[in-house]
Design a protein around this motif. Structure first.
Motif, short mmCIF file in Angstrom:
data_model
loop_
_atom_site.label_atom_id
_atom_site.label_comp_id
_atom_site.label_asym_id
_atom_site.label_seq_id
_atom_site.Cartn_x
_atom_site.Cartn_y
_atom_site.Cartn_z
N PHE A 198 0.69 -0.95 0.03
CA PHE A 198 0.22 0.01 0.11
C PHE A 198 0.89 1.28 -0.01
N ASP A 199 0.61 2.24 -0.98
CA ASP A 199 1.36 3.35 -1.00
C ASP A 199 1.93 3.74 -2.34
N ASP A 200 2.41 2.74 -3.04
CA ASP A 200 3.06 2.86 -4.57
C ASP A 200 4.39 3.89 -4.29
N ILE A 201 5.16 3.57 -3.58
CA ILE A 201 6.50 4.00 -3.30
C ILE A 201 7.50 3.92 -4.59
N PRO A 202 8.33 4.90 -4.82
CA PRO A 202 9.13 4.55 -6.01
C PRO A 202 9.61 3.10 -6.23
N PHE A 203 10.21 2.53 -5.04
CA PHE A 203 10.95 1.29 -5.08
C PHE A 203 9.72 0.22 -5.55
N ALA A 204 8.55 0.22 -5.42
CA ALA A 204 7.64 -0.71 -5.72
C ALA A 204 7.53 -0.87 -7.18
#
Length: 338
Positions: free
Chosen positions: A276-282
């Protein structure tokens, strides 16, 4: 060159007039003879007087500064929210004091006190404390608060958050529809309203699809990657683990991904994962984490807009803004992903 050490008192002393007369003259206010005004302005230029922005703001009850308090600058989610806040503030001529609490309540209270001393015009905060009084009692009543990303359960102040229940439901339904009957949940401390809402979404999806919720697969820790790693390794090594995991945030999900792979299992063949969040690393090629995306930058900008509304009209009713989440499917939960 401007001399920031010269004050109105210095000019008043040289001109043999009162501080009020100097202030009126420099701000082109009525009540000062033209000859006196000219003499004051000439002295100000001679002494290279530059008005202090904060002092000037105090007279006008504005410092054109905002406080921003976030709990974890190392979590890639928060810098994107902060960027939206800083961009929106800068466009309006405001500066932002950024404070990082590192999930420490004492530090949060300390920063609230510091921002009050700085006489910021308003505060935007992603809170640690689930009780609104923990934040709002630490600030003067005249300083408006807007919560961002999460909000205390009992607050009457404005906030901009995501629909966390819907997000949790989207993540869990995706795993169920992908064919996984045993879906676990890994979350943060149980006193978090954000965690409660995402867990509620998970439970709603499981119940809607008439799937058993096995409490041994509902595990709590803290917000960091190590928690996800430790929990999934413990379950796998015990030989009893869920075939899919919804992690409350992407850092937890990355820890689960690492733990599954280090145990010699495949993602998603043996364990599917959604964060949950969709941070860049994802989205990195070696990660490809399915996740529920939050409009982080928009969230920050909207928080500033709401705060400015309160500054322009303190009697404006609080606004409770709930943005829509979006499911982003990648390889960690879908064998057919390319």
């Amino acid at each position: 060159m401007a001399n920031s050490m010269i004050t109105i008192k210095d000019i008043a002393r040289r001109a043999a007039v009162s501080y009020a007369t100097v202030s009126r003259a420099l701000n082109d206010k009525p009540g000062v003879r033209e000859s006196t005004k000219s003499r004051v302005i000439a002295l100000a230029e001679e002494l290279a007087y530059t008005p202090n922005a904060i002092a000037r703001g105090l007279v006008k009850r504005r410092t054109h500064s905002l406080g921003l308090i976030i709990p974890d600058i190392t979590n890639p989610f928060y810098p994107e929210v902060a960027r939206g806040i800083e961009d929106a503030a800068a466009e309006a001529g405001y500066s932002v004091f950024l404070c990082n609490t590192n999930w420490e309540r004492a530090r949060e209270r300390q920063y609230l006190g510091l921002l009050a001393e700085k006489r910021v015009d308003g505060v935007i905060i992603a809170p640690i404390d689930e009780q609104a009084a923990g934040v709002e009692s630490a600030l003067p009543r005249a300083v408006p608060v807007v919560y961002v990303a999460s909000a205390p359960r009992d607050t009457q102040a404005s906030f901009v958050i995501i629909d966390n229940v819907r997000g949790g439901q989207l993540a869990t339904e995706h795993l169920i529809e992908a064919g996984y009957a045993t879906v676990g949940f890994i979350g943060s401390p149980e006193d978090s309203s954000t965690m409660d809402a995402r867990l509620a979404g998970y439970r709603r999806a499981m119940e809607t699809h008439q799937l058993a919720i096995l409490e041994k697969y509902v595990q709590m820790g803290n917000f960091r990657q190590q928690t996800g790693y430790d929990i999934i390794r413990r379950l796998i090594q015990a030989g009893d683990y869920p075939r899919a995991v919804f992690a409350e945030n992407d850092l937890l999900a990355l820890g689960v991904l690492q733990g599954v792979k280090e145990c010699g299992l495949r993602v998603p063949g043996d364990v599917a994962i959604v964060g949950f969040d969709d941070i860049p690393f994802a989205g990195f090629p070696e990660v490809q984490l399915s996740t529920v995306a939050q409009p982080k930058y928009e969230m920050g900008r909207r928080a500033v807009e709401v705060l400015f509304e309160r500054l322009a009209s303190p009697e404006t009713p609080a606004r409770w803004i709930m943005l829509e989440p979006k499911l982003v499917v990648r390889r960690s939960s879908c064998l057919l992903y390319t």
